[in-house]
Enzyme design. Structure first.
Site, PDB file in Angstrom:
ATOM      1  N   ASP A 112       2.236  -1.151  11.935  1.00  0.00           N
ATOM      2  CA  ASP A 112       0.986  -1.454  11.427  1.00  0.00           C
ATOM      3  C   ASP A 112       0.716  -3.058  11.987  1.00  0.00           C
ATOM      4  O   ASP A 112      -0.459  -3.511  11.464  1.00  0.00           O
ATOM      5  CB  ASP A 112       0.612  -1.453   9.862  1.00  0.00           C
ATOM      6  CG  ASP A 112       0.479  -0.194   9.460  1.00  0.00           C
ATOM      7  OD1 ASP A 112       0.401   0.799  10.310  1.00  0.00           O
ATOM      8  OD2 ASP A 112       1.159   0.364   8.284  1.00  0.00           O
TER       9      ASP A 112
ATOM     10  N   ARG B 252      -8.343  12.140  12.304  1.00  0.00           N
ATOM     11  CA  ARG B 252      -7.174  11.887  12.347  1.00  0.00           C
ATOM     12  C   ARG B 252      -6.304  13.154  12.349  1.00  0.00           C
ATOM     13  O   ARG B 252      -7.024  14.064  11.720  1.00  0.00           O
ATOM     14  CB  ARG B 252      -6.596  10.979  11.351  1.00  0.00           C
ATOM     15  CG  ARG B 252      -7.108   9.536  11.584  1.00  0.00           C
ATOM     16  CD  ARG B 252      -6.728   8.611  10.552  1.00  0.00           C
ATOM     17  NE  ARG B 252      -5.416   8.167  10.982  1.00  0.00           N
ATOM     18  CZ  ARG B 252      -4.627   7.278   9.963  1.00  0.00           C
ATOM     19  NH1 ARG B 252      -5.244   6.804   9.131  1.00  0.00           N
ATOM     20  NH2 ARG B 252      -3.325   7.026  10.323  1.00  0.00           N
TER      21      ARG B 252
ATOM     22  N   ARG C  98       2.892   5.964  -3.354  1.00  0.00           N
ATOM     23  CA  ARG C  98       4.088   6.703  -4.017  1.00  0.00           C
ATOM     24  C   ARG C  98       4.553   6.769  -5.334  1.00  0.00           C
ATOM     25  O   ARG C  98       4.721   7.369  -6.017  1.00  0.00           O
ATOM     26  CB  ARG C  98       5.306   6.272  -3.041  1.00  0.00           C
ATOM     27  CG  ARG C  98       5.357   6.644  -1.682  1.00  0.00           C
ATOM     28  CD  ARG C  98       6.242   5.970  -0.753  1.00  0.00           C
ATOM     29  NE  ARG C  98       6.351   6.387   0.682  1.00  0.00           N
ATOM     30  CZ  ARG C  98       5.363   6.322   1.684  1.00  0.00           C
ATOM     31  NH1 ARG C  98       4.380   5.693   1.510  1.00  0.00           N
ATOM     32  NH2 ARG C  98       5.855   6.730   2.832  1.00  0.00           N
TER      33      ARG C  98
ATOM     34  N   LYS D 194       0.924  -1.233  -0.090  1.00  0.00           N
ATOM     35  CA  LYS D 194      -0.211  -0.047   0.083  1.00  0.00           C
ATOM     36  C   LYS D 194       0.935   1.269  -0.083  1.00  0.00           C
ATOM     37  O   LYS D 194       0.682   2.253  -0.922  1.00  0.00           O
ATOM     38  CB  LYS D 194      -0.969   0.056   1.160  1.00  0.00           C
ATOM     39  CG  LYS D 194      -1.814   1.360   1.414  1.00  0.00           C
ATOM     40  CD  LYS D 194      -3.241   0.735   2.045  1.00  0.00           C
ATOM     41  CE  LYS D 194      -2.983   0.545   3.537  1.00  0.00           C
ATOM     42  NZ  LYS D 194      -3.078   1.855   4.318  1.00  0.00           N
TER      43      LYS D 194
ATOM     44  N   ARG E  34      -6.285   2.015  17.914  1.00  0.00           N
ATOM     45  CA  ARG E  34      -6.020   0.488  17.780  1.00  0.00           C
ATOM     46  C   ARG E  34      -5.672   0.064  19.182  1.00  0.00           C
ATOM     47  O   ARG E  34      -5.875  -1.151  19.397  1.00  0.00           O
ATOM     48  CB  ARG E  34      -4.777   0.418  16.899  1.00  0.00           C
ATOM     49  CG  ARG E  34      -5.195   0.386  15.476  1.00  0.00           C
ATOM     50  CD  ARG E  34      -4.153  -0.031  14.476  1.00  0.00           C
ATOM     51  NE  ARG E  34      -4.822   0.113  13.205  1.00  0.00           N
ATOM     52  CZ  ARG E  34      -4.281  -0.048  11.957  1.00  0.00           C
ATOM     53  NH1 ARG E  34      -2.877   0.147  12.192  1.00  0.00           N
ATOM     54  NH2 ARG E  34      -4.563   0.153  11.001  1.00  0.00           N
TER      55      ARG E  34
ATOM     56  N   GLN F 194       4.928   9.179   6.952  1.00  0.00           N
ATOM     57  CA  GLN F 194       3.996   9.887   6.351  1.00  0.00           C
ATOM     58  C   GLN F 194       4.534  11.570   6.285  1.00  0.00           C
ATOM     59  O   GLN F 194       4.469  12.372   5.417  1.00  0.00           O
ATOM     60  CB  GLN F 194       2.615   9.925   6.804  1.00  0.00           C
ATOM     61  CG  GLN F 194       2.070   8.585   6.473  1.00  0.00           C
ATOM     62  CD  GLN F 194       0.567   8.334   7.060  1.00  0.00           C
ATOM     63  OE1 GLN F 194       0.079   9.086   7.880  1.00  0.00           O
ATOM     64  NE2 GLN F 194       0.085   7.086   6.920  1.00  0.00           N
TER      65      GLN F 194
END
Ligand code: S3P
Length: 454
Positions: free
Chosen positions: A334, A135, A39, A34, A365, A182
Site C-alpha cells: 500500500d 475490483r 479483523r 485498518k 495505482r 485478503q
C-alpha cells in the site's frame, strides 16, 4: 451502532490544495491499523462473549464492516473514541441480513466478509462504491466455491453479488495464485466453520494479522515452512471455540507513511509518530527508506496483543533513488503511492518492480501515480507491472490537478508531494481520505503542513 460517530455523506468532491510552508515539527499518533481493525470486528463477532477493542480505526471502511456485522445480527457499540464492544455470536451464529451489505470503498471488508459468510448457510447480497464495484472478486470466489459457497456475480466476478454460504463447509488446501492477505484471510475465515484442517499456501509471505489474531482468540494456527520452494503453508484447525478477547489496535504504518514522508521531504522537519504497528510483514517501506538514505529511528515500545509496536522518529533527509525488488512488494503493497512521491524528489532514478497488483487496488495505482507525477512535471515511465521515476534531487514543479480516482492513498500521496513542489498541488477530491485517515488534514496541519480546501 447507536454510538457510532455521525456519518455525513460527502456532498460531492472536496478538492484540497497543498503548498510549501513551514517545516513539520512535533509528535502525532496516527489512527488505528485498518487491516487489524476489520479483523478485530469480524473475529470479535465470531467469538463467544464480549470483545473490547481500543484504538479501532473509525474510518469509513471499518465503520462499514461494523454496519454489515450489525445487519448479520451482531451487537456492535461504541463506548468512547476508538473504544468499541462486539457481542460475539460464535462461529456459525450470524443470521441472514434483511438488507444489502454495503462495504463502501473497502476491498478488505468485502473480501474478508465473503470468507466469514462462506460458512453460514444463508443468502447475503453485497455491494460497494464505484471503485469497489470495479475490483475483481473471483480471487476469493474461486476458493470459497471449493469450500461449498455459491455465488451469482456481475461479469468478471464484480460486485454487486449474491452468495449463499455452505451448510457443510469443506476444509480446503488452497495455493494462492498471488500473494494476497485478503484471499488468505477469506479462506482461513471460511475454514473456521469447516471440520479438519484448512491449508493456505502462499508464494510470498503476506501480512499475517489474521493468523496472529485467530491465535490470540484461541484458534490453532500453524505455519509450516518448506511445503514448496520458497513457499510456506498456514494450517488452521477447523471449528475452534473462539473466546472473546481484549484488543488494542496499533497505529497504522500505512497511514504513518504520509506524515513520515512529509517530514523526510520538508527541510528542517523533525517528527515523532507514536505507537505505530511494525509487524515485519508491513515494514518494507522502512527498509526501502533506509536504502534511500532516510534518517528514521525506531524506539520499540513493546507489543499490543500479538502485534509489535514502536515510536518512529524521523528527520528531513536527502534521499537517493532506489530499486525496490518484486519480492518486497507484499511487505509494502500500500506504500507505493507515497514512495513514488519521495522518489520524485530523490537524487537519481528509482525503479519499482512486480506491481501488477497495483492495477486492481482502490484505483489503477500505476496509472494514477504516473499521471499525477506527469502533471507535476516529473519524468516517469509506467511499465506493465512497475514504475521508473526520474528524481532530480530537488522538488518537482508541481502545479498539477491530481485525479484521486476514489483512492485515499493517491490523494494523500500527492498532498504530501505538494508540501515541497514549486507550485501548489490540487487534488480534485479529498473525500476518500476518510476511508482510512479521517483526521489526515488536521494531523498534518498541526505538524505545520499547509493543506486546505481548494
Ligand atoms: C489487506 C491486504 C492487501 C492490502 C489492503 C489490506 C488486508 O491487499 O493492499 O490494503 O487487510 O488483508 P491484498 O490482499 O489484495 O494484497
Amino acid at each position: 451502532m447507536p454510538h457510532a460517530p455521525a456519518v455525513t455523506e460527502p456532498a460531492g468532491p472536496a478538492p484540497l490544495r497543498a503548498k510549501r510552508g513551514s517545516r513539520l515539527v512535533g509528535e502525532a499518533t496516527v489512527p488505528g491499523d485498518k487491516s487489524i481493525s476489520h479483523r478485530a470486528l469480524m473475529i470479535g463477532a465470531l467469538a463467544v462473549g464480549e470483545t473490547r477493542i481500543e484504538g479501532l480505526l473509525e474510518g469509513e471502511d471499518v465503520l462499514n464492516t461494523g454496519r454489515a456485522l450489525e445487519k448479520l445480527g451482531v451487537e456492535v457499540g461504541r463506548t468512547g473514541p476508538g473504544a468499541w464492544r462486539v457481542h460475539g455470536v460464535g462461529i456459525g451464529g450470524l443470521t441472514e441480513p434483511s438488507d444489502v451489505l454495503d462495504f463502501g470503498n473497502a476491498g478488505t471488508g468485502a473480501r474478508l466478509m465473503m470468507g466469514v459468510l462462506a460458512g453460514h448457510a444463508f443468502t447475503s447480497i453485497m455491494t460497494g462504491d464505484a471503485s469497489l464495484r470495479r475490483r475483481p472478486m473471483n480471487r476469493v470466489i474461486e476458493p470459497l466455491r471449493e469450500v461449498g459457497a455459491r455465488f451469482v456475480t456481475r461479469e468478471g466476478g464484480r460486485l454487486p453479488l449474491a452468495m449463499v454460504g455452505a451448510a457443510n463447509p469443506i476444509p480446503i488446501r488452497y495455493r494462492l495464485p498471488v500473494a494476497s492477505a485478503q484471499v488468505k484471510s477469506a479462506v482461513l475465515f471460511a475454514g473456521l466453520s469447516a471440520p479438519g484442517e484448512t491449508i493456505v499456501i502462499e508464494p510470498e509471505p503476506s501480512r499475517d494479522h489474521t493468523e496472529l489474531m485467530l491465535r490470540h482468540f484461541g484458534a490453532r494456527v500453524e505455519v509450516r515452512a518448506g511445503e514448496g520452494k520458497g513457499e510456506h503453508a498456514i494450517v488452521l484447525g477447523g471449528q475452534p471455540e473462539l473466546e472473546a478477547r481484549h484488543i488494542r489496535v496499533p497505529g497504522d504504518i500505512s497511514s504513518a507513511a504520509f506524515p513520515l514522508a512529509a517530514a523526510l521531504l520538508v527541510p528542517g522537519s523533525e517528527v515523532t509518530l507514536r505507537n505505530v504497528g511494525i509487524n515485519p510483514l508491513r515494514t518494507g517501506l522502512l527498509d526501502t527508506l533506509g536504502e534511500m538514505g532516510a534518517t528514521i529511528s525506531m524506539e520499540t515500545s513493546g507489543r499490543t496483543g500479538a502485534e509489535p509496536v514502536a515510536d518512529l522518529r524521523v528527520r528531513a533527509s536527502a534521499l537517493k533513488g532506489v530499486h525496490v525488488p518484486a519480492e518486497r512488494a507484499p511487505r509494502m503493497i500500500d506504500e507505493y503511492p507515497i514512495l513514488a512521491a519521495l522518489a520524485a524528489c530523490a537524487e537519481g532514478t528509482s525503479r519499482f518492480d512486480g506491481l501488477a497488483e497495483l492495477r486492481v487496488k482502490e484505483s489503477d495505482r500505476l496509472a494514477a501515480i504516473a499521471n499525477g507525477l506527469k502533471a507535476c512535471g516529473v519524468a516517469v515511465e509506467e511499465l506493465k507491472d512497475g514504475l521508473i521515476i526520474e528524481g532530480r534531487g530537488r522538488p518537482p514543479a508541481g502545479g498539477g490537478m491530481i485525479e484521486a480516482k476514489l483512492d485515499h492513498r493517491i490523494a494523500m500521496a500527492f498532498l504530501v508531494l505538494g508540501l515541497v513542489t514549486v507550485q501548489p498541488v490540487v487534488v480534485d477530491d479529498g473525500s476518500p481520505i476518510a476511508t482510512s485517515f479521517p483526521d489526515f488534514v488536521l494531523l498534518m496541519t498541526r505538524l505545520g503542513a499547509s493543506i486546505e480546501p481548494a
